[in-house]
Design a protein around this motif. Sequence first.
Motif, mmCIF file in Angstrom:
data_model
loop_
_atom_site.group_PDB
_atom_site.id
_atom_site.type_symbol
_atom_site.label_atom_id
_atom_site.label_comp_id
_atom_site.label_asym_id
_atom_site.label_seq_id
_atom_site.Cartn_x
_atom_site.Cartn_y
_atom_site.Cartn_z
ATOM 1 N N ILE A 210 33.488 40.687 32.975
ATOM 2 C CA ILE A 210 33.892 41.082 31.624
ATOM 3 C C ILE A 210 33.366 42.475 31.293
ATOM 4 C CG2 ILE A 210 33.737 40.509 29.167
ATOM 5 C CD1 ILE A 210 33.557 37.579 29.943
ATOM 6 N N SER A 211 32.167 42.795 31.746
ATOM 7 C CA SER A 211 31.603 44.120 31.484
ATOM 8 C C SER A 211 32.464 45.211 32.121
ATOM 9 C CB SER A 211 30.169 44.212 32.013
ATOM 10 O OG SER A 211 29.313 43.370 31.277
ATOM 11 N N PHE A 212 32.961 44.964 33.331
ATOM 12 C CA PHE A 212 33.831 45.974 33.937
ATOM 13 C C PHE A 212 35.150 46.074 33.187
ATOM 14 C CE2 PHE A 212 37.247 47.124 36.924
ATOM 15 C CZ PHE A 212 36.908 48.462 37.066
ATOM 16 N N GLU A 213 35.674 44.943 32.730
ATOM 17 C CA GLU A 213 36.903 44.989 31.921
ATOM 18 C C GLU A 213 36.684 45.849 30.684
ATOM 19 O OE1 GLU A 213 40.869 44.150 31.031
ATOM 20 O OE2 GLU A 213 39.756 43.654 32.852
ATOM 21 N N ALA A 214 35.509 45.732 30.074
ATOM 22 C CA ALA A 214 35.181 46.554 28.907
ATOM 23 C C ALA A 214 35.074 48.028 29.276
ATOM 24 C CB ALA A 214 33.877 46.066 28.275
ATOM 25 N N ASP A 215 34.403 48.332 30.382
ATOM 26 C CA ASP A 215 34.283 49.722 30.828
ATOM 27 C C ASP A 215 35.652 50.324 31.135
ATOM 28 O OD1 ASP A 215 31.522 50.138 30.660
ATOM 29 O OD2 ASP A 215 31.166 49.196 32.599
ATOM 30 N N LYS A 216 36.496 49.552 31.765
ATOM 31 C CA LYS A 216 37.840 50.019 32.099
ATOM 32 C C LYS A 216 38.614 50.377 30.832
ATOM 33 C CE LYS A 216 40.758 46.961 33.630
ATOM 34 N NZ LYS A 216 41.439 45.980 34.505
#
Length: 346
Positions: A210-216
């Motif tokens: 989820i953190s990478f989805e947010a960064d993306k």
Amino acid sequence: MEGLFFNIDNGFIEGLVRGYKNGLLTSSQYINLTQCDSLDDLKLQLSSTDYGNFLSNVPGSLSTSIIETKLNETLYEEFRYIRSQATEPLGKFMDYITYGYMIDNVALMITGTIHERDRSEILERCHPLGWFDTLPTLSIATDLDSLYQTVLIDTPLAPYFQNCLSVDDLDDLNIEIIRNTLYKAYLEDFYQFCMNQLPSPSNEIMERLISFEADKRSINICLNSLDTDISIDDKLKMLPELGKLSNSAYKNQLTQVEDLENLKSIITSVGEFKNFFDDSNDKNLEDHFYEYEMRLCKDAFTQQFTISTIWAFIRSKEQEVRNITWIAECIAQAQKERINNYISVF
């Protein structure tokens, strides 16, 4: 300790998902697909995989759009079967996965409505995993308040609209701001659910995903807002409070950046993202996103007793659909020199 009791409710589903994962195309099968000279050859090659005869009932000649539609149907069927077997909190976890598609469908319906596009055409483009009963009635709303009060208030998205109701004009820019604001609230809510309701190691793996989805999304928001009139406050409203780019130092820089080179320097200063703007080998930013996400999904399957494999499988399957569609499009357009530019899944 959680592993001792995991199989009581979720053992069958984890085995099912890992079985689906083993059905994803292998590197040798991709090589076979890239050797095809026509879409009929591609159909024949796919029939020897877990896709089987999924194209056998297609009327008329094959096209890339038909192949993509049929590929997606297999994913939707697998998702719905997994969901039908789920108990709580897995059922709620899978519902959360669908909320992201719901947000995209809402934005698509509103955009299509203000541009006076045919409603049936818009509904056909809506993602099946993001379907809800009142979705077709979105076309009757003329402003966001009526949209919320008459349609969205009874959907799971209702709590995410609290910071959007001040928007008066439903133009393309404001709809995009609404979509990203909704997605921010959704990701933060999903994150809290995973941290509070899922046992280890599911919560730890989902934190990374989820953190990478947010960064993306943060990167895309800042990139798309260059050379626009979007204010710093609006940018802050859209950037998720998650991920490696969520600390105040990065956030202040990202919201105030005014050119692409400065944006690149900020993002590439994060170790894991240092190659995101490398355009060698005909790769763009989106390709780097997909590659990094596939690495995270691959890592998710190295853990046992975790329902995070469901998210990892869905994202991997979506990438496989994009890969096959890309190969089919290259074959249809006789662009075989670009046919190997797909993203490896596993």
